[in-house]
Design an enzyme around this catalytic site. Structure first.
Site, PDB file in Angstrom:
ATOM      1  N   HIS A 121      44.427  41.579  38.033  1.00 15.65           N
ATOM      2  CA  HIS A 121      43.846  42.156  39.262  1.00 15.65           C
ATOM      3  C   HIS A 121      44.441  43.523  39.614  1.00 15.65           C
ATOM      4  O   HIS A 121      43.879  44.241  40.447  1.00 15.65           O
ATOM      5  CB  HIS A 121      44.064  41.220  40.460  1.00 15.65           C
ATOM      6  CG  HIS A 121      43.361  39.908  40.340  1.00 15.65           C
ATOM      7  ND1 HIS A 121      41.999  39.816  40.109  1.00 15.65           N
ATOM      8  CD2 HIS A 121      43.820  38.630  40.395  1.00 15.65           C
ATOM      9  CE1 HIS A 121      41.661  38.534  40.038  1.00 15.65           C
ATOM     10  NE2 HIS A 121      42.735  37.797  40.204  1.00 15.65           N
ATOM     11  N   ASP A 158      40.223  33.688  32.702  1.00 16.82           N
ATOM     12  CA  ASP A 158      40.749  33.289  34.017  1.00 16.82           C
ATOM     13  C   ASP A 158      39.558  33.036  34.949  1.00 16.82           C
ATOM     14  O   ASP A 158      38.514  33.675  34.818  1.00 16.82           O
ATOM     15  CB  ASP A 158      41.620  34.427  34.570  1.00 16.82           C
ATOM     16  CG  ASP A 158      42.375  34.047  35.829  1.00 16.82           C
ATOM     17  OD1 ASP A 158      43.580  33.774  35.731  1.00 16.82           O
ATOM     18  OD2 ASP A 158      41.755  34.032  36.920  1.00 16.82           O
TER      19      ASP A 158
HETATM   20 ZN   LIG Z   1      42.947  33.498  38.403  1.00 18.89          ZN
END
Ligand SMILES: [Zn+2]
Length: 303
Positions: A121, A158
């Protein structure tokens, strides 16, 4: 097959009740030690400032590295900086660098980096979503700069969209990014319409999707895109939070789905990448699911 880790990665504290906690990495390490007693453990070195600056801004480095807090400090609603965070982040990024060096000099074909904090992220300028530095992007840029690679594929399974990795590479045709993730979960990006310069392949999956939908997504859309790209190196953002037990998300994968996707990726690496494949731990917040899934993943990497 090598596994990179470092004790510093356990010293990144996030506070009581935070899902991205040191126990996650302990769970992965214990499970791998039990399942693979003879695996080749490697100490992850620190990434250098120059290696980090290939991806991140000076301000980002300053925020994470230059002012170690004396107590836990929130960088945003869920991203924490603790006294041990800078060292953890340096070794997490350094693991990927060392793994790239190892596979590019034929010391091993495959490597798994059991590190935290996770990375996918983090953007060029911003730590977010539990991530301080974008470990996988730093590894990819190292492979491009030092080894002159022209085609690197990043597969991200993910449960959350790897918005940071996508943003870093959306104008970089030497990197392909392929991601399956739960739709409209944090960080609320990753629509199919986000295609970068033709190098971004997103497949958002509806909440409740399990093995069948996940395997179809990779078989029909994401793996063909990676094959068509003919990568020279394959990197994996290995988050295990799409597991049915995970408390942060609503997909329904089981450990054998991680075995399956890992085998698929290894087969592509064997055809196009001289076998070179590096996986880095991202999310996964149920300790039982994390242990089972990381073992299934490494089982598949070890074949
Ligand atoms: Zn994650």
């Amino acid at each position: 097959m090598q596994v990179y880790t470092h004790p510093a990665c356990l010293a990144h504290e996030t506070g009581p009740g935070h899902p991205e906690r040191p126990g996650r990495l302990n769970s992965v390490l214990r499970a791998l030690e039990n399942a693979h007693p003879t695996i080749d453990w490697q100490q992850a070195p620190r990434a250098s400032r120059g290696q980090l600056l290939r991806v991140h801004s000076e301000q980002q480095l300053e925020q994470v590295l230059e002012h170690p807090p004396v107590e836990l400090t929130l960088l945003d609603a869920d991203t924490v900086l603790s006294p041990g965070s800078a060292e953890a982040a340096l070794h997490a990024a350094g693991a990927g660098i060392a793994a790239v060096n190892a596979v590019m000099t034929q010391r091993t074909e495959r490597a798994f980096c059991a590190v935290r904090p996770p990375g996918h992220h983090a953007t060029q300028n911003r730590a977010m979503g539990f991530c301080l530095f974008n470990n996988i992007a730093i590894a990819a840029c190292h492979a491009i700069d030092v080894y002159g690679l022209e085609r690197i594929a990043i597969a991200d399974f993910d449960v959350h969209h790897g918005n940071g990795t996508q943003a870093i590479f959306e104008h970089e045709p030497r990197v392909l990014f392929a991601s399956s993730h739960q739709w409209q979960l944090f960080p609320d990006s990753g629509a199919r319409s986000e295609t970068g310069c033709g190098n971004i392949f997103n497949d958002p999956l509806p909440e409740g999707s399990g093995s069948t939908v996940f395997r179809a997504s990779w078989s029909e859309r994401l793996l063909p895109a990676i094959r068509a790209f003919k990568p020279q190196l394959l990197l994996i953002s290995a988050g295990f939070d799409a597991h049915a037990r995970d408390p942060l998300a609503g997909l329904k994968l089981e450990a054998n789905d991680y075995y399956w996707i890992t085998r698929q990726l290894c087969e592509i690496a064997d055809i196009y990448c001289s076998g070179r494949i590096i996986s880095m731990l991202e999310g996964g917040y149920d300790l039982v699911a994390l242990a089972e899934s990381s073992v299934a993943h490494v089982d598949a990497l070890c074949i």
